[in-house]
Design an enzyme around this catalytic site. Structure first.
Site, PDB file in Angstrom:
ATOM      1  N   ASP A   1      -1.315   6.983  -5.684  1.00 40.98           N
ATOM      2  CA  ASP A   1      -0.606   5.794  -5.180  1.00 40.98           C
ATOM      3  C   ASP A   1      -0.956   4.469  -5.865  1.00 40.98           C
ATOM      4  O   ASP A   1      -1.073   3.426  -5.193  1.00 40.98           O
ATOM      5  CB  ASP A   1      -0.829   5.654  -3.656  1.00 40.98           C
ATOM      6  CG  ASP A   1      -0.334   6.856  -2.867  1.00 40.98           C
ATOM      7  OD1 ASP A   1       0.230   7.776  -3.488  1.00 40.98           O
ATOM      8  OD2 ASP A   1      -0.505   6.880  -1.643  1.00 40.98           O
TER       9      ASP A   1
ATOM     10  N   LYS B   1       5.335  11.391  -1.863  1.00 39.97           N
ATOM     11  CA  LYS B   1       4.788  11.882  -0.602  1.00 39.97           C
ATOM     12  C   LYS B   1       5.136  10.920   0.543  1.00 39.97           C
ATOM     13  O   LYS B   1       4.968   9.707   0.403  1.00 39.97           O
ATOM     14  CB  LYS B   1       3.271  12.060  -0.727  1.00 39.97           C
ATOM     15  CG  LYS B   1       2.496  10.789  -0.994  1.00 39.97           C
ATOM     16  CD  LYS B   1       1.054  11.157  -1.268  1.00 39.97           C
ATOM     17  CE  LYS B   1       0.036  10.087  -1.144  1.00 39.97           C
ATOM     18  NZ  LYS B   1       0.143   9.064  -0.153  1.00 39.97           N
TER      19      LYS B   1
ATOM     20  N   CYS C   1      -5.205   7.099   1.834  1.00 35.89           N
ATOM     21  CA  CYS C   1      -4.521   8.201   1.141  1.00 35.89           C
ATOM     22  C   CYS C   1      -5.442   9.054   0.283  1.00 35.89           C
ATOM     23  O   CYS C   1      -5.224  10.262   0.145  1.00 35.89           O
ATOM     24  CB  CYS C   1      -3.366   7.653   0.316  1.00 35.89           C
ATOM     25  SG  CYS C   1      -2.029   7.084   1.385  1.00 35.89           S
TER      26      CYS C   1
HETATM   27  N1  TIU Z   1      -1.915   4.922  -0.400  1.00 32.41           N
HETATM   28  C1  TIU Z   1      -2.452   4.530   0.745  1.00 32.41           C
HETATM   29  O1  TIU Z   1      -3.669   4.513   0.921  1.00 32.41           O
HETATM   30  N2  TIU Z   1      -1.572   4.053   1.721  1.00 32.41           N
HETATM   31  C2  TIU Z   1      -1.921   3.138   2.676  1.00 32.41           C
HETATM   32  O2  TIU Z   1      -1.110   2.799   3.536  1.00 32.41           O
HETATM   33  N3  TIU Z   1      -3.168   2.566   2.590  1.00 32.41           N
HETATM   34  C3  TIU Z   1      -3.672   1.526   3.306  1.00 32.41           C
HETATM   35  O3  TIU Z   1      -4.870   1.244   3.188  1.00 32.41           O
HETATM   36  N4  TIU Z   1      -2.874   0.816   4.086  1.00 32.41           N
END
Ligand code: TIU
Length: 228
Positions: free
Chosen positions: A30, A135, A168
């Site tokens: 991500d 995802k 994530c």
């Molecule tokens: N990629 C991921 O960690 N998504 C989140 O929403 N992370 C947060 O820390 N908000």
């Protein structure tokens, strides 16, 4: 004949052994504009997003090394269909900021596939033949083709990088660990909006003899790959 190149990476709580480099994949979780740039999902949740950028050079180094060695690189993107059919209402309601998932922000609709803000940052942009898994959840195995992709590439060992450490990255590492993958988290290749949560995550992963997996520095991973 395929040459098996075994690797040893100096890690915590003890060395991380890989029987063959062909069984190893780099996971980049991500690293999207939505989490690293103002106006994206991370910032509408109320976070200061600027600190996440410090891990970019380390991930670039790992990405370049894996590419050079022709090893598997898999990126993930957290995103939802434009009609939000894969986004639970419970997820949309969280955050309670002025904007939420699907609303229009300065980089297009927040956390929606195909919008400019949902792209991976240009510094880590995948090449046309690299794997990108979209995802809808925090974990990268939930409702995705991840398991099939790993099986078809005969991957058993996963090197984790990306954001955010305790959301994530950790969710995916736990999903992978339960499925039998040997997981290593790169200490300086992952970041959180909350440095103390990152530190706790590193510690809880490698506690109890590596209950979820291993942690190591980028330098140690590169040394294990014979680069440094
Ligand atoms: N990629 C991921 O960690 N998504 C989140 O929403 N992370 C947060 O820390 N908000």
């Amino acid at each position: 004949m395929i040459l098996l190149i075994p690797l040893t990476i100096a890690a915590q709580p003890y060395n991380y052994e890989v029987p063959s480099d062909r069984q190893l994949a780099l996971l980049i979780i991500d690293m999207q504009r939505d989490f690293l740039e103002p106006g994206g999902f991370g910032s509408v949740l109320g976070n200061n997003v600027s600190s996440l950028r410090e891990i970019v050079p380390a991930i670039q180094q790992l990405q370049a090394t894996f590419r050079h060695r022709n090893l598997t690189v898999i990126q993930t993107k957290e995103c939802h269909h434009p009609d939000l059919s894969d986004c639970p209402e419970s997820k949309r309601k969280r955050g309670r900021g002025a904007l939420t998932i699907g609303d229009r922000g300065p980089m297009g609709r927040i956390l929606i596939a195909g919008e400019p803000g949902n792209d991976i940052i240009p510094e880590l942009a995948p090449t046309a033949d690299e794997i990108v898994i979209e995802k809808p959840g925090k974990g990268a195995f939930y409702n995705t083709e991840m398991e099939e992709v790993l099986r078809s590439h005969t991957i058993t060992h996963l090197i984790f990088t990306g954001v955010t450490t305790e959301v994530c990255v950790q969710a995916t590492m736990r999903e992978a660990n339960d499925r039998g993958y040997e997981c290593l988290l790169v200490e300086d290749g992952t970041a959180s909006y909350f440095p103390e949560f990152k530190q706790s995550t590193l510690e809880m992963i490698r506690a109890q003899g590596g209950i979820i997996g291993w942690t190591a520095t980028t330098a140690a991973v590169l040394a294990g790959l014979g680069v440094l």
